[in-house]
Design a protein around this motif. Structure first.
Motif, PDB file in Angstrom:
ATOM      1  N   GLU A  15       0.822  -1.225   0.000  1.00  0.00           N
ATOM      2  CA  GLU A  15       0.000   0.000   0.000  1.00  0.00           C
ATOM      3  C   GLU A  15       0.849   1.266   0.000  1.00  0.00           C
ATOM      4  O   GLU A  15       0.461   2.277  -0.572  1.00  0.00           O
ATOM      5  N   GLU A  16       2.003   1.202   0.638  1.00  0.00           N
ATOM      6  CA  GLU A  16       2.863   2.388   0.743  1.00  0.00           C
ATOM      7  C   GLU A  16       3.408   2.816  -0.619  1.00  0.00           C
ATOM      8  O   GLU A  16       3.496   4.010  -0.913  1.00  0.00           O
ATOM      9  N   ASN A  17       3.787   1.864  -1.453  1.00  0.00           N
ATOM     10  CA  ASN A  17       4.396   2.187  -2.745  1.00  0.00           C
ATOM     11  C   ASN A  17       3.413   2.244  -3.905  1.00  0.00           C
ATOM     12  O   ASN A  17       3.750   2.748  -4.975  1.00  0.00           O
ATOM     13  N   TYR A  18       2.193   1.735  -3.724  1.00  0.00           N
ATOM     14  CA  TYR A  18       1.239   1.672  -4.834  1.00  0.00           C
ATOM     15  C   TYR A  18       0.922   3.042  -5.436  1.00  0.00           C
ATOM     16  O   TYR A  18       0.762   3.146  -6.666  1.00  0.00           O
ATOM     17  N   PRO A  19       0.851   4.116  -4.662  1.00  0.00           N
ATOM     18  CA  PRO A  19       0.608   5.431  -5.269  1.00  0.00           C
ATOM     19  C   PRO A  19       1.656   5.834  -6.310  1.00  0.00           C
ATOM     20  O   PRO A  19       1.371   6.617  -7.211  1.00  0.00           O
ATOM     21  N   ARG A  20       2.845   5.285  -6.226  1.00  0.00           N
ATOM     22  CA  ARG A  20       3.867   5.549  -7.255  1.00  0.00           C
ATOM     23  C   ARG A  20       3.398   5.050  -8.615  1.00  0.00           C
ATOM     24  O   ARG A  20       3.661   5.686  -9.646  1.00  0.00           O
ATOM     25  N   TYR A  21       2.706   3.908  -8.628  1.00  0.00           N
ATOM     26  CA  TYR A  21       2.157   3.380  -9.884  1.00  0.00           C
ATOM     27  C   TYR A  21       1.135   4.349 -10.466  1.00  0.00           C
ATOM     28  O   TYR A  21       1.175   4.668 -11.663  1.00  0.00           O
ATOM     29  N   LEU A  22       0.215   4.804  -9.650  1.00  0.00           N
ATOM     30  CA  LEU A  22      -0.838   5.699 -10.126  1.00  0.00           C
ATOM     31  C   LEU A  22      -0.238   6.985 -10.704  1.00  0.00           C
ATOM     32  O   LEU A  22      -0.669   7.463 -11.756  1.00  0.00           O
ATOM     33  N   ALA A  23       0.765   7.521 -10.036  1.00  0.00           N
ATOM     34  CA  ALA A  23       1.420   8.738 -10.526  1.00  0.00           C
ATOM     35  C   ALA A  23       2.164   8.471 -11.836  1.00  0.00           C
ATOM     36  O   ALA A  23       2.119   9.286 -12.766  1.00  0.00           O
ATOM     37  N   ALA A  24       2.833   7.334 -11.920  1.00  0.00           N
ATOM     38  CA  ALA A  24       3.590   7.002 -13.125  1.00  0.00           C
ATOM     39  C   ALA A  24       2.673   6.713 -14.318  1.00  0.00           C
ATOM     40  O   ALA A  24       3.036   6.985 -15.465  1.00  0.00           O
ATOM     41  N   ALA A  28       0.177   8.250 -19.331  1.00  0.00           N
ATOM     42  CA  ALA A  28      -0.426   7.342 -20.312  1.00  0.00           C
ATOM     43  C   ALA A  28      -1.940   7.509 -20.321  1.00  0.00           C
ATOM     44  O   ALA A  28      -2.565   7.565 -21.387  1.00  0.00           O
ATOM     45  N   PHE A  29      -2.540   7.599 -19.136  1.00  0.00           N
ATOM     46  CA  PHE A  29      -3.989   7.774 -19.060  1.00  0.00           C
ATOM     47  C   PHE A  29      -4.416   9.066 -19.748  1.00  0.00           C
ATOM     48  O   PHE A  29      -5.411   9.093 -20.481  1.00  0.00           O
ATOM     49  N   GLU A  30      -3.665  10.126 -19.539  1.00  0.00           N
ATOM     50  CA  GLU A  30      -3.997  11.410 -20.163  1.00  0.00           C
ATOM     51  C   GLU A  30      -3.805  11.358 -21.673  1.00  0.00           C
ATOM     52  O   GLU A  30      -4.653  11.812 -22.437  1.00  0.00           O
ATOM     53  N   ARG A  31      -2.707  10.775 -22.129  1.00  0.00           N
ATOM     54  CA  ARG A  31      -2.407  10.703 -23.566  1.00  0.00           C
ATOM     55  C   ARG A  31      -3.472   9.931 -24.326  1.00  0.00           C
ATOM     56  O   ARG A  31      -3.840  10.301 -25.439  1.00  0.00           O
ATOM     57  N   PHE A  32      -3.980   8.851 -23.730  1.00  0.00           N
ATOM     58  CA  PHE A  32      -4.922   7.984 -24.431  1.00  0.00           C
ATOM     59  C   PHE A  32      -6.377   8.214 -24.033  1.00  0.00           C
ATOM     60  O   PHE A  32      -7.255   7.442 -24.414  1.00  0.00           O
ATOM     61  N   GLY A  33      -6.639   9.263 -23.286  1.00  0.00           N
ATOM     62  CA  GLY A  33      -8.016   9.628 -22.962  1.00  0.00           C
ATOM     63  C   GLY A  33      -8.747   8.639 -22.075  1.00  0.00           C
ATOM     64  O   GLY A  33      -9.951   8.433 -22.230  1.00  0.00           O
ATOM     65  N   ALA A  34      -8.043   8.044 -21.134  1.00  0.00           N
ATOM     66  CA  ALA A  34      -8.642   7.064 -20.226  1.00  0.00           C
ATOM     67  C   ALA A  34      -9.701   7.720 -19.346  1.00  0.00           C
ATOM     68  O   ALA A  34      -9.486   8.814 -18.820  1.00  0.00           O
ATOM     69  N   GLU A  35     -10.825   7.047 -19.196  1.00  0.00           N
ATOM     70  CA  GLU A  35     -11.880   7.502 -18.286  1.00  0.00           C
ATOM     71  C   GLU A  35     -12.189   6.373 -17.310  1.00  0.00           C
ATOM     72  O   GLU A  35     -12.596   5.284 -17.722  1.00  0.00           O
ATOM     73  N   ALA A  77       5.105   2.410 -15.792  1.00  0.00           N
ATOM     74  CA  ALA A  77       4.173   2.317 -14.667  1.00  0.00           C
ATOM     75  C   ALA A  77       3.851   0.860 -14.351  1.00  0.00           C
ATOM     76  O   ALA A  77       3.730   0.475 -13.189  1.00  0.00           O
ATOM     77  N   ARG A  78       3.709   0.059 -15.390  1.00  0.00           N
ATOM     78  CA  ARG A  78       3.377  -1.365 -15.210  1.00  0.00           C
ATOM     79  C   ARG A  78       4.414  -2.064 -14.330  1.00  0.00           C
ATOM     80  O   ARG A  78       4.060  -2.888 -13.478  1.00  0.00           O
ATOM     81  N   GLN A  79       5.659  -1.753 -14.507  1.00  0.00           N
ATOM     82  CA  GLN A  79       6.714  -2.368 -13.695  1.00  0.00           C
ATOM     83  C   GLN A  79       6.520  -2.031 -12.220  1.00  0.00           C
ATOM     84  O   GLN A  79       6.712  -2.876 -11.344  1.00  0.00           O
ATOM     85  N   ILE A  80       6.137  -0.795 -11.940  1.00  0.00           N
ATOM     86  CA  ILE A  80       5.874  -0.391 -10.555  1.00  0.00           C
ATOM     87  C   ILE A  80       4.666  -1.146 -10.016  1.00  0.00           C
ATOM     88  O   ILE A  80       4.679  -1.643  -8.889  1.00  0.00           O
ATOM     89  N   ARG A  81       3.594  -1.233 -10.833  1.00  0.00           N
ATOM     90  CA  ARG A  81       2.395  -1.963 -10.397  1.00  0.00           C
ATOM     91  C   ARG A  81       2.727  -3.417 -10.083  1.00  0.00           C
ATOM     92  O   ARG A  81       2.334  -3.946  -9.048  1.00  0.00           O
TER      93      ARG A  81
END
Length: 95
Positions: A15-24, A28-35, A77-81
């Motif tokens: 749980e402590e490191n998972y926010p790093r994935y979301l930030a990373a 990609a989410f912004e570039r590809f229009g993820a909703e 980001a996937r590597q962090i996840r």
């Protein structure tokens, strides 16, 4: 044209490191229009095995959903996840 979706079931193991994935993953989410249609919340699993967190992400179409997953931005980001969670990950086309 049918939408594309990521359907992801996640068990966060760190749980402590998972926010790093979301930030990373954000670029990609912004570039590809993820909703994000579903991100956590209550659930019932009357059949099969469940994970603690469920996520549904919508994209303009299937090809965009695949392109986001395969993008260099998401690869990092996937590597962090993967280091901080276990997941079942599907990319599907809607109807």
């Amino acid at each position: 044209m049918p939408k594309g979706y990521w359907v992801v079931r996640v068990t966060v193991t760190n749980e402590e490191n998972y926010p790093r994935y979301l930030a990373a993953a954000k670029p990609a989410f912004e570039r590809f229009g993820a909703e994000f249609l579903v991100r956590g919340g209550r659930f019932d699993a009357p059949e099969g095995q469940a994970r603690r967190r469920n996520v549904v992400v919508q994209f303009a179409d299937y090809d965009t959903a695949v392109a986001c997953y395969r993008s260099p931005e998401y690869a990092a980001a996937r590597q962090i996840r993967m280091a901080n969670a276990e997941a079942d990950f599907l990319i599907v086309e809607g109807t």
